[in-house]
Design a protein around this motif. Sequence first.
Motif, PDB file in Angstrom:
ATOM      1  N   GLN A  26       0.829  -1.208   0.000  1.00  0.00           N
ATOM      2  CA  GLN A  26       0.000   0.000   0.000  1.00  0.00           C
ATOM      3  C   GLN A  26       0.866   1.262   0.000  1.00  0.00           C
ATOM      4  OE1 GLN A  26      -3.522   0.187  -0.211  1.00  0.00           O
ATOM      5  NE2 GLN A  26      -3.052  -1.883  -0.852  1.00  0.00           N
ATOM      6  N   VAL A  27       1.922   1.261   0.800  1.00  0.00           N
ATOM      7  CA  VAL A  27       2.806   2.424   0.863  1.00  0.00           C
ATOM      8  C   VAL A  27       3.528   2.624  -0.460  1.00  0.00           C
ATOM      9  CG1 VAL A  27       4.929   3.332   1.934  1.00  0.00           C
ATOM     10  CG2 VAL A  27       3.053   2.467   3.356  1.00  0.00           C
ATOM     11  N   ARG A  28       4.023   1.547  -1.050  1.00  0.00           N
ATOM     12  CA  ARG A  28       4.728   1.674  -2.339  1.00  0.00           C
ATOM     13  C   ARG A  28       3.796   2.228  -3.406  1.00  0.00           C
ATOM     14  NH1 ARG A  28       9.469   0.453  -4.290  1.00  0.00           N
ATOM     15  NH2 ARG A  28      10.041  -1.166  -2.831  1.00  0.00           N
ATOM     16  N   GLN A  29       2.569   1.715  -3.487  1.00  0.00           N
ATOM     17  CA  GLN A  29       1.623   2.187  -4.496  1.00  0.00           C
ATOM     18  C   GLN A  29       1.278   3.662  -4.289  1.00  0.00           C
ATOM     19  OE1 GLN A  29      -1.682  -0.548  -4.255  1.00  0.00           O
ATOM     20  NE2 GLN A  29      -0.678  -2.058  -5.563  1.00  0.00           N
ATOM     21  N   CYS A  30       1.034   4.037  -3.068  1.00  0.00           N
ATOM     22  CA  CYS A  30       0.687   5.420  -2.756  1.00  0.00           C
ATOM     23  C   CYS A  30       1.863   6.341  -3.059  1.00  0.00           C
ATOM     24  CB  CYS A  30       0.250   5.524  -1.307  1.00  0.00           C
ATOM     25  SG  CYS A  30      -0.488   7.120  -0.903  1.00  0.00           S
ATOM     26  N   ALA A  31       3.066   5.937  -2.666  1.00  0.00           N
ATOM     27  CA  ALA A  31       4.261   6.748  -2.910  1.00  0.00           C
ATOM     28  C   ALA A  31       4.494   6.939  -4.409  1.00  0.00           C
ATOM     29  CB  ALA A  31       5.481   6.102  -2.254  1.00  0.00           C
ATOM     30  N   ALA A  32       4.328   5.887  -5.182  1.00  0.00           N
ATOM     31  CA  ALA A  32       4.500   5.992  -6.637  1.00  0.00           C
ATOM     32  C   ALA A  32       3.469   6.956  -7.222  1.00  0.00           C
ATOM     33  CB  ALA A  32       4.383   4.614  -7.285  1.00  0.00           C
ATOM     34  N   ALA A  33       2.232   6.857  -6.773  1.00  0.00           N
ATOM     35  CA  ALA A  33       1.175   7.733  -7.279  1.00  0.00           C
ATOM     36  C   ALA A  33       1.434   9.201  -6.935  1.00  0.00           C
ATOM     37  CB  ALA A  33      -0.182   7.299  -6.728  1.00  0.00           C
ATOM     38  N   LEU A  34       2.102   9.457  -5.808  1.00  0.00           N
ATOM     39  CA  LEU A  34       2.403  10.823  -5.385  1.00  0.00           C
ATOM     40  C   LEU A  34       3.632  11.407  -6.078  1.00  0.00           C
ATOM     41  CD1 LEU A  34       1.713  10.439  -1.575  1.00  0.00           C
ATOM     42  CD2 LEU A  34       0.484  11.962  -3.152  1.00  0.00           C
ATOM     43  N   GLY A  35       4.389  10.560  -6.788  1.00  0.00           N
ATOM     44  CA  GLY A  35       5.564  11.039  -7.505  1.00  0.00           C
ATOM     45  C   GLY A  35       6.884  10.815  -6.804  1.00  0.00           C
ATOM     46  N   PHE A  36       6.910   9.978  -5.764  1.00  0.00           N
ATOM     47  CA  PHE A  36       8.176   9.626  -5.130  1.00  0.00           C
ATOM     48  C   PHE A  36       9.013   8.828  -6.132  1.00  0.00           C
ATOM     49  CE2 PHE A  36       5.723  10.427  -1.311  1.00  0.00           C
ATOM     50  CZ  PHE A  36       6.653  10.892  -0.395  1.00  0.00           C
ATOM     51  N   LEU A  44      11.084   4.493   1.933  1.00  0.00           N
ATOM     52  CA  LEU A  44       9.800   4.453   2.635  1.00  0.00           C
ATOM     53  C   LEU A  44       9.400   3.024   2.970  1.00  0.00           C
ATOM     54  CD1 LEU A  44       7.576   7.085   0.823  1.00  0.00           C
ATOM     55  CD2 LEU A  44       8.547   7.194   3.106  1.00  0.00           C
ATOM     56  N   VAL A  45       9.523   2.137   2.011  1.00  0.00           N
ATOM     57  CA  VAL A  45       9.132   0.743   2.244  1.00  0.00           C
ATOM     58  C   VAL A  45      10.024   0.116   3.312  1.00  0.00           C
ATOM     59  CG1 VAL A  45       8.989  -1.547   1.186  1.00  0.00           C
ATOM     60  CG2 VAL A  45       8.036   0.439   0.006  1.00  0.00           C
ATOM     61  N   ILE A  66      -2.231   5.300   6.499  1.00  0.00           N
ATOM     62  CA  ILE A  66      -1.421   5.826   5.410  1.00  0.00           C
ATOM     63  C   ILE A  66      -2.197   6.989   4.801  1.00  0.00           C
ATOM     64  CG2 ILE A  66      -0.301   5.272   3.217  1.00  0.00           C
ATOM     65  CD1 ILE A  66      -0.572   2.246   4.214  1.00  0.00           C
ATOM     66  N   THR A  67      -1.621   8.187   4.879  1.00  0.00           N
ATOM     67  CA  THR A  67      -2.336   9.387   4.446  1.00  0.00           C
ATOM     68  C   THR A  67      -1.514  10.187   3.450  1.00  0.00           C
ATOM     69  OG1 THR A  67      -3.264   9.521   6.681  1.00  0.00           O
ATOM     70  CG2 THR A  67      -3.549  11.442   5.263  1.00  0.00           C
ATOM     71  N   PRO A  68      -1.996  10.325   2.217  1.00  0.00           N
ATOM     72  CA  PRO A  68      -1.333  11.213   1.260  1.00  0.00           C
ATOM     73  C   PRO A  68      -1.488  12.659   1.727  1.00  0.00           C
ATOM     74  CG  PRO A  68      -2.888   9.748   0.156  1.00  0.00           C
ATOM     75  CD  PRO A  68      -3.131   9.628   1.624  1.00  0.00           C
ATOM     76  N   ALA A 135       7.178  11.657   4.993  1.00  0.00           N
ATOM     77  CA  ALA A 135       8.173  11.874   3.950  1.00  0.00           C
ATOM     78  C   ALA A 135       7.546  12.760   2.879  1.00  0.00           C
ATOM     79  CB  ALA A 135       8.620  10.545   3.340  1.00  0.00           C
ATOM     80  N   TRP A 136       8.367  13.626   2.309  1.00  0.00           N
ATOM     81  CA  TRP A 136       7.930  14.542   1.268  1.00  0.00           C
ATOM     82  C   TRP A 136       8.655  14.202  -0.021  1.00  0.00           C
ATOM     83  CZ3 TRP A 136       3.871  17.475   2.358  1.00  0.00           C
ATOM     84  CH2 TRP A 136       3.592  17.721   3.702  1.00  0.00           C
TER      85      TRP A 136
END
Length: 148
Positions: A26-36, A44-45, A66-68, A135-136
Motif C-alpha cells: 500500500q505504501v509503495r503504491q501510494c508513494a509511486a502515485a504521489l511522484g516519489f 519508505l518501504v 497511510i495518508t497522502p 516523507a515529502w
Amino acid sequence: MQPSGQASATTVPIGSDADLAWVRQQVRQCAAALGFGLVQQTKLVTAVSELARNTLVHGGGGHAEITPLDNGRARGLRMSFVDSGPGIRDLELAMTDGYTSGGGLGLGLSGARRLVQEFSVETEPGRGTTVTAVAWVTQVPASRSGLG
C-alpha cells in the motif's frame, strides 16, 4: 484541519506477517502515485517494514494509517503505526542505534527515523505506542553539464 488536497487515510490492520506485506504494498503504491522516485520509495518501504514489524512483534498488533499529503507546495505521505501494547519503557534508549529488545540488529526505530523527514513517537507504558513518519517528495537534482 487537513492540508488542501489531502486525501483520506487508508487504514490497514497489522495482525500477521501477511499484513506486513500488505502495508508495504500500500505504501509503495501510494508513494509511486504521489511522484516519489524509486530510491525514495525504497526508503519508505524499508522504514514501513521496520515500523509495521515493531507494531506486530512488540505491540501485539494494531494498525497502520497511510495518508497522502498535499500542502499546495509539496506532496508527501504520513504513515502512522498504532498499537495498544505495553508501550516503550525507555524511548531514548529505544531510539539509540544498536539497541534491541528482540534480538535484532537494533536499527528499527533509529533506522526508520533516518529514512524520513519527520518522525515522532508517542508512547506510554501499558497504553501502547503510536509512531508517525512523514516523507515529502523531493526533486531529483538537475544533471550537471560537462560531466560524464
